[in-house]
Design an enzyme around this catalytic site. Structure first.
Site, PDB file in Angstrom:
ATOM      1  N   THR A 280    -108.039 -91.396   4.632  1.00  0.00           N
ATOM      2  CA  THR A 280    -109.023 -91.305   3.550  1.00  0.00           C
ATOM      3  C   THR A 280    -108.301 -90.565   2.429  1.00  0.00           C
ATOM      4  O   THR A 280    -107.442 -89.722   2.714  1.00  0.00           O
ATOM      5  CB  THR A 280    -110.290 -90.511   3.955  1.00  0.00           C
ATOM      6  OG1 THR A 280    -109.919 -89.178   4.245  1.00  0.00           O
ATOM      7  CG2 THR A 280    -110.986 -91.130   5.165  1.00  0.00           C
ATOM      8  N   HIS A 281    -108.578 -90.885   1.191  1.00  0.00           N
ATOM      9  CA  HIS A 281    -107.845 -90.299   0.053  1.00  0.00           C
ATOM     10  C   HIS A 281    -106.348 -90.532   0.193  1.00  0.00           C
ATOM     11  O   HIS A 281    -105.546 -89.744  -0.312  1.00  0.00           O
ATOM     12  CB  HIS A 281    -108.111 -88.795  -0.074  1.00  0.00           C
ATOM     13  CG  HIS A 281    -109.556 -88.426  -0.030  1.00  0.00           C
ATOM     14  ND1 HIS A 281    -110.347 -88.293  -1.147  1.00  0.00           N
ATOM     15  CD2 HIS A 281    -110.367 -88.193   1.036  1.00  0.00           C
ATOM     16  CE1 HIS A 281    -111.581 -87.980  -0.784  1.00  0.00           C
ATOM     17  NE2 HIS A 281    -111.625 -87.926   0.541  1.00  0.00           N
TER      18      HIS A 281
ATOM     19  N   GLU B 128     -98.199-107.806  -5.668  1.00  0.00           N
ATOM     20  CA  GLU B 128     -98.518-107.209  -6.970  1.00  0.00           C
ATOM     21  C   GLU B 128     -99.261-108.222  -7.840  1.00  0.00           C
ATOM     22  O   GLU B 128    -100.219-107.887  -8.545  1.00  0.00           O
ATOM     23  CB  GLU B 128     -97.227-106.750  -7.660  1.00  0.00           C
ATOM     24  CG  GLU B 128     -96.539-105.622  -6.903  1.00  0.00           C
ATOM     25  CD  GLU B 128     -95.056-105.490  -7.256  1.00  0.00           C
ATOM     26  OE1 GLU B 128     -94.650-105.883  -8.364  1.00  0.00           O
ATOM     27  OE2 GLU B 128     -94.297-105.001  -6.406  1.00  0.00           O
TER      28      GLU B 128
ATOM     29  N   GLN C  80    -118.904-124.965 -23.324  1.00  0.00           N
ATOM     30  CA  GLN C  80    -117.627-125.636 -23.064  1.00  0.00           C
ATOM     31  C   GLN C  80    -116.555-124.632 -22.653  1.00  0.00           C
ATOM     32  O   GLN C  80    -115.698-124.938 -21.840  1.00  0.00           O
ATOM     33  CB  GLN C  80    -117.191-126.398 -24.323  1.00  0.00           C
ATOM     34  CG  GLN C  80    -115.883-127.137 -24.171  1.00  0.00           C
ATOM     35  CD  GLN C  80    -115.626-128.038 -25.362  1.00  0.00           C
ATOM     36  OE1 GLN C  80    -116.282-129.050 -25.538  1.00  0.00           O
ATOM     37  NE2 GLN C  80    -114.694-127.652 -26.200  1.00  0.00           N
TER      38      GLN C  80
ATOM     39  N   LYS D 166     -82.654-104.788  -3.068  1.00  0.00           N
ATOM     40  CA  LYS D 166     -84.093-104.935  -3.262  1.00  0.00           C
ATOM     41  C   LYS D 166     -84.756-106.133  -2.587  1.00  0.00           C
ATOM     42  O   LYS D 166     -84.242-107.243  -2.615  1.00  0.00           O
ATOM     43  CB  LYS D 166     -84.367-105.048  -4.769  1.00  0.00           C
ATOM     44  CG  LYS D 166     -84.263-103.727  -5.489  1.00  0.00           C
ATOM     45  CD  LYS D 166     -85.393-102.811  -5.112  1.00  0.00           C
ATOM     46  CE  LYS D 166     -86.045-102.252  -6.352  1.00  0.00           C
ATOM     47  NZ  LYS D 166     -87.265-101.536  -5.993  1.00  0.00           N
TER      48      LYS D 166
ATOM     49  N   LYS E 117    -115.678-123.704 -19.029  1.00  0.00           N
ATOM     50  CA  LYS E 117    -115.012-124.694 -18.168  1.00  0.00           C
ATOM     51  C   LYS E 117    -113.634-124.207 -17.723  1.00  0.00           C
ATOM     52  O   LYS E 117    -113.312-124.222 -16.540  1.00  0.00           O
ATOM     53  CB  LYS E 117    -114.891-126.005 -18.952  1.00  0.00           C
ATOM     54  CG  LYS E 117    -114.585-127.201 -18.085  1.00  0.00           C
ATOM     55  CD  LYS E 117    -114.341-128.436 -18.940  1.00  0.00           C
ATOM     56  CE  LYS E 117    -115.609-128.973 -19.574  1.00  0.00           C
ATOM     57  NZ  LYS E 117    -115.339-130.066 -20.538  1.00  0.00           N
TER      58      LYS E 117
ATOM     59  N   ASN F  76    -124.336-133.862 -22.111  1.00  0.00           N
ATOM     60  CA  ASN F  76    -124.682-132.566 -21.493  1.00  0.00           C
ATOM     61  C   ASN F  76    -125.033-132.766 -20.034  1.00  0.00           C
ATOM     62  O   ASN F  76    -124.660-131.981 -19.161  1.00  0.00           O
ATOM     63  CB  ASN F  76    -125.870-131.931 -22.215  1.00  0.00           C
ATOM     64  CG  ASN F  76    -125.601-131.736 -23.689  1.00  0.00           C
ATOM     65  OD1 ASN F  76    -124.440-131.754 -24.105  1.00  0.00           O
ATOM     66  ND2 ASN F  76    -126.651-131.566 -24.473  1.00  0.00           N
TER      67      ASN F  76
ATOM     68  N   SER G 202     -83.781-108.211  -6.951  1.00  0.00           N
ATOM     69  CA  SER G 202     -83.566-107.659  -8.290  1.00  0.00           C
ATOM     70  C   SER G 202     -82.255-108.213  -8.815  1.00  0.00           C
ATOM     71  O   SER G 202     -81.333-108.493  -8.054  1.00  0.00           O
ATOM     72  CB  SER G 202     -83.497-106.135  -8.199  1.00  0.00           C
ATOM     73  OG  SER G 202     -82.737-105.603  -9.266  1.00  0.00           O
TER      74      SER G 202
ATOM     75  N   ASN H 134     -88.652-107.037  -3.108  1.00  0.00           N
ATOM     76  CA  ASN H 134     -89.866-106.526  -3.757  1.00  0.00           C
ATOM     77  C   ASN H 134     -91.109-107.336  -3.391  1.00  0.00           C
ATOM     78  O   ASN H 134     -91.037-108.551  -3.242  1.00  0.00           O
ATOM     79  CB  ASN H 134     -89.690-106.549  -5.279  1.00  0.00           C
ATOM     80  CG  ASN H 134     -88.612-105.579  -5.732  1.00  0.00           C
ATOM     81  OD1 ASN H 134     -88.450-104.509  -5.155  1.00  0.00           O
ATOM     82  ND2 ASN H 134     -87.856-105.974  -6.738  1.00  0.00           N
TER      83      ASN H 134
ATOM     84  N   TYR I  91    -128.755-126.727 -24.585  1.00  0.00           N
ATOM     85  CA  TYR I  91    -127.296-126.846 -24.670  1.00  0.00           C
ATOM     86  C   TYR I  91    -126.761-126.196 -25.930  1.00  0.00           C
ATOM     87  O   TYR I  91    -127.326-126.345 -27.014  1.00  0.00           O
ATOM     88  CB  TYR I  91    -126.866-128.327 -24.656  1.00  0.00           C
ATOM     89  CG  TYR I  91    -125.367-128.457 -24.824  1.00  0.00           C
ATOM     90  CD1 TYR I  91    -124.521-128.324 -23.728  1.00  0.00           C
ATOM     91  CD2 TYR I  91    -124.787-128.647 -26.081  1.00  0.00           C
ATOM     92  CE1 TYR I  91    -123.140-128.387 -23.871  1.00  0.00           C
ATOM     93  CE2 TYR I  91    -123.411-128.722 -26.234  1.00  0.00           C
ATOM     94  CZ  TYR I  91    -122.597-128.591 -25.129  1.00  0.00           C
ATOM     95  OH  TYR I  91    -121.234-128.646 -25.277  1.00  0.00           O
TER      96      TYR I  91
HETATM   97  N1  ARG Z   1    -117.141-131.219 -23.837  1.00  0.00           N
HETATM   98  C1  ARG Z   1    -118.493-130.855 -23.966  1.00  0.00           C
HETATM   99  C2  ARG Z   1    -118.803-129.605 -23.138  1.00  0.00           C
HETATM  100  O1  ARG Z   1    -118.040-129.256 -22.287  1.00  0.00           O
HETATM  101  C3  ARG Z   1    -119.326-131.999 -23.513  1.00  0.00           C
HETATM  102  C4  ARG Z   1    -120.712-131.935 -23.987  1.00  0.00           C
HETATM  103  C5  ARG Z   1    -120.783-132.130 -25.449  1.00  0.00           C
HETATM  104  N2  ARG Z   1    -122.151-132.148 -25.843  1.00  0.00           N
HETATM  105  C6  ARG Z   1    -122.562-131.936 -27.104  1.00  0.00           C
HETATM  106  N3  ARG Z   1    -123.825-131.919 -27.315  1.00  0.00           N
HETATM  107  N4  ARG Z   1    -121.702-131.684 -28.061  1.00  0.00           N
HETATM  108  O2  ARG Z   1    -119.796-128.969 -23.345  1.00  0.00           O
END
Ligand code: ARG
Length: 459
Positions: free
Chosen positions: A162-163, A298, A330, A291, A333, A117, A285, A293, A325
């Protein structure tokens, strides 16, 4: 566990389906963290070496051997040769496995006084710091490009809306530098995210510290953090929030880009033709030969939606999570990694647009043929000759046709007040972009110097 299909891992036997589910995309996503994971370990082992504790955990020679092995793993990761196996689960166990393969018992000692952690929290912070500095430089560059566009067309009038309806005379310079300023203000949020991010969680371990006299200030200094988190339980709770704050700041940048994109789409329509988009940034296109585009713009609009979604998802994951934790973390991430990547790509692609956009001054001026856009300026002219505003308003409204033939160039020249069409301080905005770029570059250099020092042998 008695399941014969159990998979042996560093931390015991786990049912393969459970392993696949819990590791999720970590074996792939964590590759982006390999280098910072090694740096975090180098700082941790250096601190253990300096710790006033008997028996000695690492002698300087042992520490140097670990750091040399870490430097090799970093080189491997840079070459793309580092891999994380299913049994490793994540980068932290993969690095420990490699160290143990190479250094034997020494490798088994690196995890003293820390938890994964701890590691993942510090890795993410180092990764975000690096990416965020690069992102801030890209933002400064785009702001500078927009300011250069403004500078190139200092006196081209543009119908202000505006608008979406014609409102009052504006200018290309006002339009372009407004988005530059918007981005520069967005950087205040990025700065706040960078400040919250640059704190060191190391030493929190599983979230509650350790019974050995570790030096948390030292690891923080070695990794060039501003300071350690104070309370170690808070340090473990700060994961996720860091990512959510970052994504929220990035979503504001994307909102700015999305609105800029929308203006560009509109103003480059054949019906407007104020701008012509660079042909090689448009797509064609498969059926309509004529075209060109604005797909890029977008997609930037769509990606702003993705960022808002990622920011919301990260916050929502945290909302009802108990302190300490929890594996929920996770899943923040991928959100932050994707969000950073998308924001950085969008900034870079928007730079291409800003650098290569054609402004069509005659089309911009032709749009003033409809005289209503001068009405407010005319009313204020009457005010200047002594008429109460409401009377002037009614008089102009009753005689809109009299405004025909007013000169937009003359009207935009009259707005000399701060930030008006003739009061734009482009050098001031350019100085802000330069300061931001210099700040982010200095932060990058400081981190790079700290990392280089960390990988040196000690005596
Ligand atoms: N891959 C885990 C995460 O991103 C790492 C930490 C895992 N820790 C645990 N106590 N299971 O959180």
């Amino acid at each position: 566990m008695s399941n014969p299909a159990d998979t042996a891992t560093t931390v015991g036997k786990i049912n393969p389906d459970v392993l696949a589910f819990t590791e999720g995309k970590d074996p792939v996503l964590d590759l982006a963290l390999a280098e910072v994971d090694c740096l975090g370990t180098a700082a941790h082992v250096t601190m253990l070496t300096r710790m006033a504790f008997k028996p000695t955990l690492f002698t300087p020679e042992q520490r140097n051997a670990v750091v040399a092995a870490l430097a090799d793993i970093i080189a491997e990761a840079r070459r793309g040769d580092f891999s994380i196996t299913a049994a490793d689960q994540d980068v932290h166990l993969a690095v420990e496995r490699r160290l143990t393969e190479r250094l034997g018992d020494l490798g088994k000692k690196v995890h003293t006084c820390r938890s994964r952690n701890d590691q993942v929290a510090v890795d993410i912070r180092l990764h975000i710091r690096n990416e965020l500095n690069a992102l801030r430089i890209e933002l400064a560059d785009l702001a500078a490009d927009l300011l250069a566009l403004a500078q190139k067309h200092p006196r081209v009038p543009l119908v202000g809306r505006t608008h979406l309806q014609p409102a009052m005379p504006s200018s290309v310079a006002m339009w372009a530098s407004a988005y530059a300023e918007m981005l520069l203000d967005d950087d205040y949020l990025l700065q706040a995210a960078a400040k919250v991010n640059n704190l060191c969680p190391l030493g929190s371990a599983a979230g509650y510290g350790v019974p050995l006299p570790i030096d948390r200030q030292l690891t923080s200094d070695l990794l060039a953090f501003d300071r350690p988190h104070h309370n170690v339980f808070y340090a473990s709770c700060a994961r996720g929030k860091d990512e959510a704050v970052l994504l929220s700041a990035c979503s504001q940048v994307m909102l700015s880009l999305s609105r800029l994109a929308e203006d560009l789409i509109l103003f480059s329509m054949p019906e407007f033709r104020y701008f012509t988009l660079p042909r090689d940034l448009c797509t064609g296109s498969s059926i309509m030969p004529q075209k060109y585009n604005p797909d890029v713009l977008e997609l930037i609009r769509a990606k702003a939606a993705l960022l808002i979604g990622q920011a919301t998802a990260a916050s929502t994951i945290l909302k009802a999570m108990p302190g300490g934790y929890n594996r929920d973390l996770q899943d923040t991430k991928e959100l932050y990694m994707e969000g950073l990547r998308t924001t950085r790509t969008s900034l870079r692609i928007m730079r291409l647009m800003a650098q290569n956009l054609t402004v069509n001054p005659e089309a911009c001026r032709a749009a003033f043929a409809e005289p209503g856009v001068f009405a407010t300026d005319r009313a204020l002219e009457l005010v200047a000759s002594g008429m109460p505003f409401r009377d002037a308003y009614h008089q102009v409204r009753d005689h809109l046709e009299d405004l025909r033939g007013m000169d937009p160039d003359a009207v935009i020249a009259q707005k000399t007040h701060l930030g008006g069409t003739n009061g734009l301080d482009l050098p001031l905005l350019r100085a802000r972009a330069d300061t931001l770029r210099a700040e982010a570059s200095a932060a990058q250099a400081k981190a790079a110097a700290a990392f280089a020092a960390l990988l040196q042998p000690i005596v």
